[in-house]
Motif scaffolding. Structure first.
Motif, PDB file in Angstrom:
ATOM      1  N   THR A  31      -2.651 -11.876  10.955  1.00 29.42           N
ATOM      2  CA  THR A  31      -1.431 -11.115  11.478  1.00 29.42           C
ATOM      3  C   THR A  31      -1.676 -10.982  12.820  1.00 29.42           C
ATOM      4  O   THR A  31      -0.678 -11.095  13.717  1.00 29.42           O
ATOM      5  CB  THR A  31      -1.307  -9.956  10.645  1.00 29.42           C
ATOM      6  N   HIS A  66       1.455  -9.683  17.604  1.00 26.70           N
ATOM      7  CA  HIS A  66       1.333  -9.359  16.275  1.00 26.70           C
ATOM      8  C   HIS A  66       2.591 -10.277  15.315  1.00 26.70           C
ATOM      9  O   HIS A  66       3.549 -10.375  15.864  1.00 26.70           O
ATOM     10  CB  HIS A  66       1.241  -7.818  15.860  1.00 26.70           C
ATOM     11  N   SER A  88       4.032 -10.585  11.287  1.00 30.20           N
ATOM     12  CA  SER A  88       3.967 -10.489   9.909  1.00 30.20           C
ATOM     13  C   SER A  88       4.465 -11.719   9.052  1.00 30.20           C
ATOM     14  O   SER A  88       5.284 -12.518   9.730  1.00 30.20           O
ATOM     15  CB  SER A  88       4.910  -9.317   9.588  1.00 30.20           C
ATOM     16  N   GLY A 147       0.114  -6.507   8.293  1.00 26.26           N
ATOM     17  CA  GLY A 147      -0.993  -6.376   9.183  1.00 26.26           C
ATOM     18  C   GLY A 147      -1.092  -4.950   9.751  1.00 26.26           C
ATOM     19  O   GLY A 147      -1.314  -3.872   9.060  1.00 26.26           O
TER      20      GLY A 147
END
Length: 460
Positions: A54, A116, A118, A139
């Protein structure tokens, strides 16, 4: 239908996941000790074909690269992450057909880091055969009742990231059905969390929409509350990003070299760290003078990694080879790969010198003693905990600052406490190793300090 198996690492407050359809499996955010994952896959009779990250983790060294090498799985990392290894790059909107029964959709959720991601998992409905959303691996984005913290990349990025985090939480809530299971990596005691995740062990998008402040408060108030609640985080975090960007190899968990009495004595004299892994009760009753107590029964790796000057030679003392092996497994998860050695048995097996010891006590004992004589109280909880409530006249030196602030420790007999006893024992061992007479308060502050009649100051 998909089977989703969480793989908990409670001492770091994290979860990894293995999800499968009975034949093939995916793994999300695996820890460094990949044997746990391989054993689960073997037990389920499935082949790992995809490994997903993630984000570039800040609180542990990933096992993703090593797992992909061991299994031949595709290793999926954000295309925007600067890494020095081969990966299968993924970006927002990508869809990966894992099998006829499993599909992964990539969702950009910046906030914990800029890159980041998901991963929404779609699985075949047993009745219709159509792929439907069942869970989302979030994450360090949307957690149970909270989000991942936005300040780990440095103060200069926190303002932008906290607003990204709010938007990401809302994107997940808007795009996914309410029955979708929320499957975070952080939030089980990890210092990567911003805000309390409570005791929840499972949640859904619908539940988070009703209870998560990121989804119930307006952005201005949520941002202000989140920033105000940010607290210290472990010093070893500074080393994790670089390690993960380099593609860490599998952990070497072979037994360390045995250290005898003379070797242990020399290492203590030379200022190396010799760490006693036994629980705090056993350590207080008798220990090798100059050793430090980080019991493997608590958040061992978090606090040892927080306090130890990075690169300091380290030797472990345990009651058994199994206890040493457990500690070694914890340490490789945060990138402490090399041990100078280890010894097992009892303190009598580790030294011929007289053993050190100190008393353990309760808050009731402390209240009683204060009626008769003046004793110094050292509170080693974090500053935010101290501000919320503390014993009058107590000195606050957070545990993670103690080594640098030893000169500020009160003179004479010191009664040291934390919230429950684990941190107090670490602090007591540090103080004792430096010649301070100590008493370790092994008790619950929240339950027993006020009940003992100790005068407390609470936040207004």
């Amino acid at each position: 239908m998909a089977t989703i198996i969480p793989i908990d690492t409670p001492t770091l407050g994290d979860r990894s996941y293995l999800a499968h359809d009975g034949q093939v499996a995916i793994v999300i955010d695996p820890q460094r000790d990949i044997d746990r994952v391989l054993d689960l896959a073997n037990d389920a009779g499935v082949s790992i074909t995809h490994v997903f990250e993630t984000h570039i983790h800040n609180d542990y060294v990933t096992g993703g690269y090593a797992l992909a090498q061991a299994t031949g799985a595709a290793y999926h990392v954000n295309a925007a992450d600067e890494v020095s290894f081969d990966r299968v790059p993924v970006s927002d909107g990508d869809v990966l057909e894992v099998s006829p029964a499993l599909r992964v959709r990539v969702i950009a959720t910046p906030g914990h880091t800029y890159t980041h991601l998901s991963y929404a998992l779609d699985a075949a409905n047993d009745e219709t055969g159509t792929l439907e959303p069942v869970g989302v691996f979030t994450g360090g984005s949307l957690l149970f009742g909270a989000t991942g913290r936005p300040d780990l990349l440095g103060h200069e990025h926190t303002h932008d990231l906290v607003h990204h985090q709010y938007a990401s939480a809302h994107r997940l809530a808007d795009e996914l059905p309410e029955h979708t299971h929320v499957l975070p990596t952080h939030g089980f005691g990890s210092f990567c969390s911003a805000g309390s995740t409570g005791d929840a062990t499972a949640s859904t998008i619908g539940r988070e929409k009703k209870a998560n402040p990121a989804l119930t408060q307006d952005e201005e108030h949520w941002v202000a509350d989140t920033l105000a609640g940010l607290d210290a985080y472990p010093a070893y975090y500074a080393h994790m990003g670089a390690a993960n960007s380099a593609g860490p190899q599998a952990a070497d968990l072979s037994a360390p070299e045995r250290a005898d009495k003379s070797v242990l004595a020399r290492r203590i004299t030379d200022g190396e760290w010799v760490v006693d892994l036994r629980n705090r009760t056993a350590y207080a009753a008798g220990h090798v003078t100059g050793t430090l107590n980080f019991g493997v029964d608590g958040q061992f790796a978090t606090y040892l990694g927080w306090l130890i000057p990075w690169g300091t030679p380290l030797t472990l003392l345990g009651e058994s080879p199994e206890q040493v092996a457990e500690a070694q497994r914890e340490l490789v998860r945060i990138g402490i790969d090399h041990l100078e050695g280890a010894a097992t048995g009892t303190p009598a097996d580790w030294t011929d010198s007289p053993l050190g010891s100190f008393e353990r006590a309760t808050f009731a004992d402390l209240a009683q003693v204060r009626h008769h004589r003046r004793v110094a109280v050292l509170d080693v909880r974090r500053a935010s905990e101290f501000t919320e409530s503390h014993i009058d006249d107590a000195v606050n030196i957070p545990l993670h600052e103690l080594l640098e602030r030893l000169a500020e420790a009160p003179a004479g007999e010191v009664w040291v406490h934390c919230a429950g006893g684990y941190r107090a024992s670490i602090a007591a061992s540090v103080l004792a190793a430096h010649g301070h007479p100590v008493v370790a308060v092994d008790d619950s502050y929240g339950e027993n300090a006020a009940a003992a009649g100790l005068p407390l100051t609470a936040a207004a």
